[in-house]
Design an enzyme around this catalytic site. Sequence first.
Site, PDB file in Angstrom:
ATOM      1  CD  GLU A   1      33.289  43.072  14.144  1.00  0.00           C
ATOM      2  OE1 GLU A   1      34.232  43.835  14.432  1.00  0.00           O
ATOM      3  OE2 GLU A   1      33.018  42.744  12.977  1.00  0.00           O
TER       4      GLU A   1
ATOM      5  CD  GLU B   1      37.271  44.941   9.496  1.00  0.00           C
ATOM      6  OE1 GLU B   1      36.340  44.253   9.054  1.00  0.00           O
ATOM      7  OE2 GLU B   1      37.312  45.367  10.667  1.00  0.00           O
TER       8      GLU B   1
END
Length: 261
Positions: free
Chosen positions: A148, A243
């Site tokens: 990511e 998240e």
Amino acid sequence: MTWTVNASIMWPDLSLREQVTAVAAAGFSRAEFWWPFAGPVPERTEVDTFVAALADAGVQLTGLNFFAGDMAAGERGVLSHPGRSEEFRANVAAVAEIARATGCRAFNALHGNRLPGVPHEEQDALAVENLRWAADAVAPLGGVVLLEPLSGAPDHPLQTAADALAVIEAVDRDNMKLLADFYHLAVNGEDVAAVVEAHAADFGHIQIADARGRHEPGTGELPLLHWVSRARDLGYAGDVALEYAPLGEDPFAWLARGGRG
């Protein structure tokens, strides 16, 4: 929608067992964690306690970060750092052990910050080598390694989807995928809608938080649910991870009743 909750950011002040319990108490049956142990290779008793807590709470582990160094001190991964490959690969073995015990199949590998005095090319080549190692290690388990872009880490080389996708292409493994964290991408100035249009079917995972602040949807200005819905339309079939750092008294009030998974 299949939601999974990131217990590490949602309840940072609780012990690992308490975090697992909190997931179930909040009405979720699926959770992911950043690397929850102090070092790359936890004691057997620590792993057993974690696995037992998940089983006791009826919580499926859906995602786990590889060891990323001292996150509190600003480290964001070790796999690109010369001299730390042995440490990372020992952690890969520990992650695989947890995967076998829990059925977890998604593993997030943070690239590592740029190091002063180390040529970027050397770090990048090492990152590719270690990512191949990780992908090959979890492949027999049906595992996927995720990569990511990050925000808030100016020394981290992966800032955009294109940055991460270039590394993924170099790794050349079918089980190496982009983790599309809409918060990180948006904060870094990425055109998230364009990323969704171009790559949604190939996303390995989605994480969401609103900006600014990295709190629950509705606390900022990002059209998170639209992006998620569009990614679904374009073929993304995986979990969507919550998240974010809670801001309101009920950080899940925005979810429709019965929408937790």
